[in-house]
Design a protein around this motif. Structure first.
Motif, PDB file in Angstrom:
ATOM      1  N   LEU A 131     -28.625  18.544  58.747  1.00 49.60           N
ATOM      2  CA  LEU A 131     -29.950  18.222  57.926  1.00 49.60           C
ATOM      3  C   LEU A 131     -30.711  17.237  58.487  1.00 49.60           C
ATOM      4  CD1 LEU A 131     -28.817  18.599  54.269  1.00 49.60           C
ATOM      5  CD2 LEU A 131     -29.372  20.445  55.804  1.00 49.60           C
TER       6      LEU A 131
ATOM      7  N   TYR B 100     -35.270  13.538  51.174  1.00 49.82           N
ATOM      8  CA  TYR B 100     -35.452  13.835  50.037  1.00 49.82           C
ATOM      9  C   TYR B 100     -34.203  14.744  49.118  1.00 49.82           C
ATOM     10  CZ  TYR B 100     -38.199  15.910  46.145  1.00 49.82           C
ATOM     11  OH  TYR B 100     -38.543  16.405  44.935  1.00 49.82           O
TER      12      TYR B 100
ATOM     13  N   LYS C  66     -36.115   7.427  51.872  1.00 52.84           N
ATOM     14  CA  LYS C  66     -36.047   8.674  51.214  1.00 52.84           C
ATOM     15  C   LYS C  66     -36.096   8.509  49.637  1.00 52.84           C
ATOM     16  CE  LYS C  66     -30.895   8.216  51.004  1.00 52.84           C
ATOM     17  NZ  LYS C  66     -30.370   7.218  52.128  1.00 52.84           N
TER      18      LYS C  66
ATOM     19  N   GLU D 261     -31.121  20.605  45.674  1.00 46.52           N
ATOM     20  CA  GLU D 261     -32.238  20.735  46.832  1.00 46.52           C
ATOM     21  C   GLU D 261     -31.987  19.406  47.881  1.00 46.52           C
ATOM     22  OE1 GLU D 261     -36.061  21.469  45.167  1.00 46.52           O
ATOM     23  OE2 GLU D 261     -35.827  23.609  44.913  1.00 46.52           O
TER      24      GLU D 261
ATOM     25  N   PHE E 102     -33.548  17.703  51.769  1.00 44.38           N
ATOM     26  CA  PHE E 102     -34.153  18.006  52.889  1.00 44.38           C
ATOM     27  C   PHE E 102     -34.122  16.918  53.688  1.00 44.38           C
ATOM     28  CE2 PHE E 102     -36.091  20.150  49.276  1.00 44.38           C
ATOM     29  CZ  PHE E 102     -36.497  21.521  49.710  1.00 44.38           C
TER      30      PHE E 102
ATOM     31  N   SER F 230     -32.922  21.929  55.705  1.00 44.89           N
ATOM     32  CA  SER F 230     -32.903  22.039  54.411  1.00 44.89           C
ATOM     33  C   SER F 230     -31.749  22.578  53.689  1.00 44.89           C
ATOM     34  CB  SER F 230     -34.211  22.577  53.622  1.00 44.89           C
ATOM     35  OG  SER F 230     -34.183  23.843  54.130  1.00 44.89           O
TER      36      SER F 230
ATOM     37  N   THR G 176     -30.462  24.549  49.791  1.00 42.60           N
ATOM     38  CA  THR G 176     -30.563  24.675  48.501  1.00 42.60           C
ATOM     39  C   THR G 176     -29.163  25.409  47.729  1.00 42.60           C
ATOM     40  OG1 THR G 176     -31.126  26.804  49.026  1.00 42.60           O
ATOM     41  CG2 THR G 176     -33.033  24.941  48.694  1.00 42.60           C
TER      42      THR G 176
ATOM     43  N   SER H  80     -31.634  25.177  59.493  1.00 41.65           N
ATOM     44  CA  SER H  80     -31.601  23.915  60.397  1.00 41.65           C
ATOM     45  C   SER H  80     -31.921  24.426  61.661  1.00 41.65           C
ATOM     46  CB  SER H  80     -29.930  23.315  60.721  1.00 41.65           C
ATOM     47  OG  SER H  80     -29.948  22.293  61.345  1.00 41.65           O
TER      48      SER H  80
END
Length: 335
Positions: free
Chosen positions: A144, A149, A232, A249, A251, A256, A258, A270
């Motif tokens: 990631l 976030y 972040k 989630e 990011f 990202s 999920t 990625s």
């Protein structure tokens, strides 16, 4: 020390009291022998349900030489008094979250357990679930990039009115003094400690918006925002007003992630792997907190990580409640 360990449930205030009583019956290393509650109706009903004696005399129960430990599922505001007393009596303690209403009380409980050689652990179950381990491995693997976030949402419909009444969650969960707080303080604990695990327990800003959709006294809909020194952002969501799939989630600068409990599905995209989404296998859950507690008792070890996370959970919940009460974003002081 008995074999199996003789355990009493202290309080049927919390809705998970029956779950832990059942777990005590089912674990091969423990035996449920008694129930105590200062609410005679709740306590007697709990004892009858599991076919064990009920007592309203806590001092006499804790004085029993054949009692090894207690499961604490009382109202949150009496956790400190109950657990300090149990520790002084030499009884090991498994407790529902929050550990205590304040950091000072949480630290007092831990100190009492350490001083009396008592093994203490807090029920933070999602720390030990398979998806949590899989997500930690993805983060550690760098797919990631730098995290920017994170969002964790958990909700249920316990406050949604039904034909039978106000909802399945008892009204005592909306009483400010015993419950300490509503959706964030109870169900929201899980998104809080997971956000701290993934993003860190060291934000410098905390904001919160609480709402009461059904007007039962405390918030049943909550969002907490965290700002970190490295820029972040974390978002924590909890509610008693809808049944949505539990979701995570994350990011970052390179990808990202999920996760949804619907289908137990974890997906990662990625740039490091060509930008194509892939499904990551989710392993079985690890050893749960109750079984860890039994192991700590029998091996004489301490639940260092669990207790440290329980204190930081308390610290952030207290800050979120303050931010919501004051209607502003507040500075957060990590230890």
């Amino acid at each position: 020390m008995s074999n199996p360990l003789k355990i009493a449930v202290l309080g049927f205030w919390h809705v998970h009291a029956g779950d832990y009583a059942r777990q005590t019956e089912q674990h091969p290393g423990t035996d449920l022998v008694a129930v105590w509650d200062d609410d005679l109706e709740l306590g007697q009903a709990g004892a009858d349900r599991f076919g064990v004696p009920f007592t309203d005399d806590l001092d006499a129960l804790l004085a029993r030489d054949d009692l090894d430990g207690v499961v604490v599922t009382t109202a949150t505001n009496v956790h400190r008094d109950i657990m300090v007393k149990a520790a002084a009596a030499g009884k090991h303690i498994f407790t529902e979250k929050l550990l205590a209403p304040t950091v000072a009380e949480a630290e007092e409980i831990i100190a009492a357990a350490d001083d009396h050689g008592v093994k203490l652990i807090v029920s933070l179950p999602r720390l030990y679930h398979g998806y949590t381990q899989a997500i930690r491995e993805v983060i550690a693997g760098g797919e990631l990039g730098q995290l920017t976030y994170g969002r964790v949402r958990l909700s249920h419909d316990g406050a949604v009115p039904t034909d039978e009444g106000e909802g399945w969650l008892p009204q005592r969960f909306f009483e400010a003094k015993p419950a300490i707080g509503g959706a964030l303080t109870d169900l929201g604990c899980h998104p809080v400690y997971l956000t701290q695990l993934f993003l860190g327990a060291d934000p410098d800003q905390v904001g919160a918006i609480y709402r009461s959709v059904n007007g039962r006294g405390l918030e049943d809909n909550a969002v907490v925002t965290l700002g970190y020194p490295d820029q972040k952002v974390g978002v924590i969501e909890a509610g008693f007003t809808s049944r949505n799939p539990f979701t995570i989630e994350l990011f970052g600068t390179q990808g990202s992630l999920t996760y949804t409990e619907a289908g137990n599905a974890l997906h990662v995209t990625s740039s490091a792997s060509g930008g194509e989404p892939r499904q990551v296998p989710v392993p079985e859950h690890g050893t749960d907190a109750f079984a860890q507690w039994v192991e700590h008792i029998t091996t004489g070890t301490r639940a260092d990580d669990n207790l440290a996370r329980a204190v930081e959970l308390t610290r952030l919940v207290v800050a979120a409640n303050q931010a919501a009460d004051e209607g502003r974003t507040i500075a957060y002081q990590a230890p």
